[in-house]
Design a protein around this motif. Sequence first.
Motif, PDB file in Angstrom:
ATOM      1  N   THR A 170      -9.340   2.540  -6.820  1.00 28.05           N
ATOM      2  CA  THR A 170      -8.372   3.414  -7.486  1.00 28.05           C
ATOM      3  C   THR A 170      -7.120   2.669  -7.959  1.00 28.05           C
ATOM      4  OG1 THR A 170      -7.406   4.014  -5.340  1.00 28.05           O
ATOM      5  CG2 THR A 170      -9.151   5.430  -6.198  1.00 28.05           C
ATOM      6  N   SER A 171      -7.116   1.360  -7.799  1.00 26.96           N
ATOM      7  CA  SER A 171      -5.952   0.562  -8.196  1.00 26.96           C
ATOM      8  C   SER A 171      -5.897   0.386  -9.723  1.00 26.96           C
ATOM      9  CB  SER A 171      -6.024  -0.817  -7.537  1.00 26.96           C
ATOM     10  OG  SER A 171      -5.059  -1.691  -8.090  1.00 26.96           O
ATOM     11  N   ARG A 172      -4.689   0.257 -10.235  1.00 27.28           N
ATOM     12  CA  ARG A 172      -4.526  -0.064 -11.656  1.00 27.28           C
ATOM     13  C   ARG A 172      -4.982  -1.489 -11.952  1.00 27.28           C
ATOM     14  NH1 ARG A 172      -2.105   3.794 -14.458  1.00 27.28           N
ATOM     15  NH2 ARG A 172      -0.858   5.366 -13.379  1.00 27.28           N
ATOM     16  N   ASP A 173      -5.167  -2.281 -10.907  1.00 33.19           N
ATOM     17  CA  ASP A 173      -5.618  -3.657 -11.091  1.00 33.19           C
ATOM     18  C   ASP A 173      -7.144  -3.784 -10.980  1.00 33.19           C
ATOM     19  OD1 ASP A 173      -2.986  -4.611 -11.360  1.00 33.19           O
ATOM     20  OD2 ASP A 173      -2.742  -4.751  -9.187  1.00 33.19           O
ATOM     21  N   PRO A 228     -12.121   7.102 -17.215  1.00 28.75           N
ATOM     22  CA  PRO A 228     -11.891   5.791 -16.598  1.00 28.75           C
ATOM     23  C   PRO A 228     -13.100   4.863 -16.691  1.00 28.75           C
ATOM     24  CG  PRO A 228     -11.098   7.543 -15.175  1.00 28.75           C
ATOM     25  CD  PRO A 228     -11.867   8.207 -16.279  1.00 28.75           C
ATOM     26  N   SER A 247      -9.566   7.770  -9.471  1.00 27.60           N
ATOM     27  CA  SER A 247      -8.666   8.398  -8.515  1.00 27.60           C
ATOM     28  C   SER A 247      -9.425   8.796  -7.252  1.00 27.60           C
ATOM     29  CB  SER A 247      -8.026   9.650  -9.143  1.00 27.60           C
ATOM     30  OG  SER A 247      -8.986  10.708  -9.188  1.00 27.60           O
ATOM     31  N   LYS A 307      -7.365   5.115 -14.949  1.00 23.82           N
ATOM     32  CA  LYS A 307      -7.867   4.579 -13.694  1.00 23.82           C
ATOM     33  C   LYS A 307      -8.601   5.670 -12.915  1.00 23.82           C
ATOM     34  CE  LYS A 307      -3.892   5.193 -10.569  1.00 23.82           C
ATOM     35  NZ  LYS A 307      -4.636   5.615  -9.373  1.00 23.82           N
TER      36      LYS A 307
END
Length: 228
Positions: free
Chosen positions: A201-204, A37, A4, A2
Amino acid sequence: MKFSSRTLPFLTEAGQQTDPNWLEQNQATYEAHVRGPFIDLAERLKAALQPSVPDYHFPIKGIGRIKRATHHVVSGGPCFKDWLSISISKPSYSRFERNPHLFFGILPNIPQYMGVVVAGGLFMPSGPQLRKVRSAIAQDARLFHALFDDPTFKARFKTNFSREEVASRPPRGFDPDHPDMDWLRLKKFLVVKKLTNAEFTSRDLVPAVVEDFKQLVRLNRFLENALT
């Protein structure tokens, strides 16, 4: 992988470098926070979306690079880009025209965005393409209105066509009093959404962009029909 909080500052710093060895000296940070990413995003978008849009091309090879080719570096200018983007669309058969596309851009220093955007639609249409879309809207814009009013679409995008570039007067050959003149005066037909830093920056992020692109494909299909 991801993105950052270091991704956007790294790109901004990259765009200020005139030392061609700078990236090599910062390779680990680049791979971890930018290139890695970005490639992961592109690959996962392709896996999730290509089955439903098999006529679209999903670029993977060569993406994520920020080093400028030597012949593109102006004397004393930066050696690296300060942005990254991916554009997904049906292959174009003319170098003068592009098809409606799906776009993800990390654009921390582009004035109208200054961040990360998800977009879709027709960017920089040729003169004939512009007239075709305007004609389709002038004849019957109900499909576009229905899409922009659809709750599923509105859940992903709060606004309709972006007004980044608008003609100063009604285009020649179109009724100045047409109820959709605001759209007919557009010079490009894009829907754009800027992501917050938390979303970026979310994992989603990837599943969210997948859902965004699914809605933007609906817009692209209307535009593609107008062009054909």
